[in-house]
Design an enzyme around this catalytic site. Sequence first.
Site, PDB file in Angstrom:
ATOM      1  N   HIS A 172      31.856  47.150  39.663  1.00 54.45           N
ATOM      2  CA  HIS A 172      31.283  48.311  38.841  1.00 54.45           C
ATOM      3  C   HIS A 172      29.955  48.925  39.298  1.00 54.45           C
ATOM      4  O   HIS A 172      29.346  49.797  38.485  1.00 54.45           O
ATOM      5  CB  HIS A 172      30.965  48.000  37.278  1.00 54.45           C
ATOM      6  CG  HIS A 172      32.352  47.567  36.497  1.00 54.45           C
ATOM      7  ND1 HIS A 172      32.992  48.267  35.837  1.00 54.45           N
ATOM      8  CD2 HIS A 172      33.210  46.314  36.379  1.00 54.45           C
ATOM      9  CE1 HIS A 172      34.038  47.914  35.208  1.00 54.45           C
ATOM     10  NE2 HIS A 172      34.068  46.767  35.752  1.00 54.45           N
ATOM     11  N   SER A 217      30.762  43.060  33.920  1.00 53.01           N
ATOM     12  CA  SER A 217      31.492  44.305  33.359  1.00 53.01           C
ATOM     13  C   SER A 217      31.586  44.417  31.853  1.00 53.01           C
ATOM     14  O   SER A 217      31.646  45.280  31.309  1.00 53.01           O
ATOM     15  CB  SER A 217      32.938  44.129  33.872  1.00 53.01           C
ATOM     16  OG  SER A 217      33.454  42.908  33.637  1.00 53.01           O
ATOM     17  N   LYS A 253      37.977  51.481  40.684  1.00 53.38           N
ATOM     18  CA  LYS A 253      37.055  52.095  39.696  1.00 53.38           C
ATOM     19  C   LYS A 253      36.409  53.370  40.025  1.00 53.38           C
ATOM     20  O   LYS A 253      37.024  54.492  40.136  1.00 53.38           O
ATOM     21  CB  LYS A 253      36.282  50.947  39.516  1.00 53.38           C
ATOM     22  CG  LYS A 253      36.642  49.794  38.470  1.00 53.38           C
ATOM     23  CD  LYS A 253      35.828  48.666  38.295  1.00 53.38           C
ATOM     24  CE  LYS A 253      36.985  47.734  37.400  1.00 53.38           C
ATOM     25  NZ  LYS A 253      36.882  46.347  38.051  1.00 53.38           N
TER      26      LYS A 253
HETATM   27  C1  PLP Z   1      37.515  45.212  38.051  1.00 53.77           C
HETATM   28  C2  PLP Z   1      37.063  44.201  38.722  1.00 53.77           C
HETATM   29  C3  PLP Z   1      37.564  43.527  39.793  1.00 53.77           C
HETATM   30  C4  PLP Z   1      39.104  43.498  40.351  1.00 53.77           C
HETATM   31  O1  PLP Z   1      39.300  44.584  40.935  1.00 53.77           O
HETATM   32  P1  PLP Z   1      40.580  45.350  41.195  1.00 53.77           P
HETATM   33  O2  PLP Z   1      40.594  46.466  42.487  1.00 53.77           O
HETATM   34  O3  PLP Z   1      40.951  46.242  40.007  1.00 53.77           O
HETATM   35  O4  PLP Z   1      41.621  44.273  41.370  1.00 53.77           O
HETATM   36  C5  PLP Z   1      36.819  42.403  40.513  1.00 53.77           C
HETATM   37  N1  PLP Z   1      35.560  42.130  39.802  1.00 53.77           N
HETATM   38  C6  PLP Z   1      35.175  42.748  39.179  1.00 53.77           C
HETATM   39  C7  PLP Z   1      33.532  42.186  38.582  1.00 53.77           C
HETATM   40  C8  PLP Z   1      35.695  43.779  38.183  1.00 53.77           C
HETATM   41  O5  PLP Z   1      35.001  44.485  37.178  1.00 53.77           O
END
Ligand code: PLP
Length: 400
Positions: A216, A188, A248
């Site tokens: 992502h 990310s 996301k």
């Molecule tokens: C955003 C993210 C998460 C967490 O996801 P949420 O549903 O917002 O808790 C987990 N792993 C990665 C790689 C992320 O970018």
Amino acid sequence: MATQRDPISYLGEEYRSLKEQGLTWEPRELQGPSKAVSLVEGREVIVLCANNYLNLSTHPRVVAAMISATEKYGAGSGGVRPISGDMSLHRELDRRLAEFKGAPASLTFQTGFMTNQGIIAQLAGAGDLYVSDELNHGSIIDGMRLTKADRAVYKHKDVDDLARILEEAETRQPAYRHIWIVTDGVFSMDGDLAPLPQIAEIAAEHGAGVYVDDAHGEGVLGEGGRGIVDHFGLTRDQVHAEMGTFSKAFGVVGGHVSGSKELIRFALNRSRTWLLSGGVPPGVAAATIAAIEVMEEDPERVQRVWDNRAYFLDKMNELGFDTGHTETPIVPIMCGDSLTAKELADFVWQEGIYILPIVYPMVARDKARVRAQLCSEHTRDQLDTAIDAFKKGGQKLGLI
Ligand SMILES: *Cc1c(COP(=O)(O)O)cnc(C)c1O
């Protein structure tokens, strides 16, 4: 005599120290919806830091689904899913997601963080081994920390280092019972991809499981945004657990894991975050189902994200910015130290661009950056405005 101990003064000291190093978070208040242009701290600005890649959070069909399910089923689910909160909508979401993913089964959670923490904490224990990319997300790291499994960390995306670790692991006596390789699909902070086919190959040689966190990648990679497993054309025998988030590209909130029926049954019976914390509200489940439907029916959205990404990235590179090794709509603009990243973000803010600096401990101290994320709704005019702001800021700060 009791120790002279002040219970909380260290909190203030720690804050002051972070502040001096330019490492505190200072989120801006979003006063409108998450969109390509929104109201932030009283100003209409171009939003370049949202995870809402496909702009589904404001899609009329997604919003309508949330409202009507809320009217019909109420605001909350009334319990943890295993006891009283397992509504038809939750089950339908599990099923629809598995179909979308082309996986035998899926289990949806309250968040992606809770999915990782719940499952990774249980997949391995004493006598087992986790092998983890050094840049994996904090929720993976926390999940591994909750276990008694051994942990080995390989250099970022370095499959030779991964192979070396697994070969060394084979010499252990008694042999490891289970080995899992865990990786982000899209990293990310840099927007680069895990070398998943090579990881799967090495895993197969050692009988290791592969767990990929595609937070992502979903909505962005693969046919119609089906994610990284689809992107690389891998099978569920090669990648055993594909985890993701609905917060996301899906534009709502929630998490999931997809894979074999055995994996899903295991997750359902063992993940403490799933067992011990309330299920998402019915409106959230309904909105997420609607988001899946929009993705199935309108794959053009995914193409628009990629077109915007290509346009922005090319122009930024032409200007001479260092954009790292991105392979996705995440475009890091490398700044070096954290104060420079802050100054660049502040400069473009004045020009009407909302983007945040990413600093230690999210990234190494000397790898601070501002991180742009393109969405399907950005227009060329908006991107040109942003690029122009970066040009002025980059020149002022000596980055280009
Ligand atoms: C955003 C993210 C998460 C967490 O996801 P949420 O549903 O917002 O808790 C987990 N792993 C990665 C790689 C992320 O970018």
